[in-house]
Design a protein around this motif. Structure first.
Motif: not given
Length: 284
Positions: A109-130
């Motif tokens: 099963k699949s689940y979307f992950l969205s950044p929580n408060d203050g997590g935008d930069k780290a979220y973008g880092l992992l997304r771009n790295s992958l």
């Protein structure tokens, strides 16, 4: 979109506060079961066959059957403590692998992950790295009281957590019955099959595939509604609470009738048994 879970995804020393949302939904047309005679919805009750009565939820405990009719009872507090120990842990990516290395049989099963408060930069880092490496992350997380093995990957522009089965949850191929080891195929048949596959080969476009059965079923339901082929059910009547006095009186009356019936029956003389007749002959 409803948030199912909040937590932290980490890889190395990077922590990403995220929210999790269900990525898919079941669109099956749900049916109710009605009693054919009166068209009332069927009610399913939890009953104890030993006590011969309906039981409430607070009377039910969980147990593991380790042998036939042999159980280990697990207290709710014990289960909650175990779940809390796992749920409080951050979701740590243990390994990075290639997506094509995982057979689709493992996916669940699949689940979307969205950044929580203050997590935008780290979220973008992992997304771009992958994206740049073409890799996916492998991690563990607790979802609905169960520790799940998950992969974290990029889907369009969003991180997605995909639950996958543990190896011992995938059945062994050797256990599948009647699978032939080898089959000899004629070259002409094989070449023709390959040509057919080539002619039907195209780019995958999920939008072209639709659930025709569901569409037909909804159309049938709508037609019946428009033609007023419907039914309105009434709420099932509650069973009257048994009156102990009435029950006792009924039992007394039934007992009295039975006693009267037995009293009016003519008494049959007892037949002499063989042993009794023999004793009398010996005595004479």
């Amino acid at each position: 979109m409803h948030t199912m879970w909040k937590g932290t995804v980490s890889f190395g020393l990077v922590n990403i506060p995220v929210k999790m949302h269900a990525a898919t939904e079941n669109k099956d047309v749900k049916m109710r079961q009605l009693h054919k005679e009166c068209e009332t919805p069927v009610k399913y009750e939890k009953t104890c066959p030993n006590c011969d009565r309906e039981i409430e939820n607070d009377e039910i405990v969980k147990a593991y059957e380790y042998a036939k009719n042999q159980f280990v009872i697990l207290e709710e507090e014990e289960l909650k403590e175990l779940q809390k120990e796992q749920a409080d842990k951050a979701v740590e990516i243990m390994d990075f692998v290639k997506l094509e290395e995982i057979d689709p049989i493992y996916f669940e099963k699949s689940y979307f992950l969205s950044p929580n408060d203050g997590g935008d930069k780290a979220y973008g880092l992992l997304r771009n790295s992958l994206k740049d490496t073409g890799k996916i992350g492998v991690a563990k997380m607790v979802i609905r009281s169960k520790e799940q093995l998950v992969i974290i990957r990029v889907y369009e522009n969003t991180l997605i957590a995909e639950t996958i089965h543990y190896p011992d949850e995938v059945r062994k191929v050797k256990d599948v019955p009647n699978v032939p080891e080898e089959i000899t195929t004629a070259d002409k048949e094989l070449d023709t099959a390959k040509m057919l596959i080539d002619q039907l080969t195209t780019e995958f476009d999920p939008e072209k595939y639709t659930d025709d059965y569901r569409a037909s079923l909804l159309e049938l339901i709508e037609d019946k509604k428009n033609n007023e082929e419907t039914t309105t059910t009434t709420t099932a009547k509650e069973k009257p609470t048994p009156d102990n006095t009435t029950d006792l009186m009924g039992a007394l009356e039934a007992s009295l009738d039975k006693a009267k019936s037995n009293k009016t029956k003519p008494t049959q003389p007892k037949k002499k048994t063989k042993s009794t007749t023999t004793k009398k002959k010996k005595a004479t």
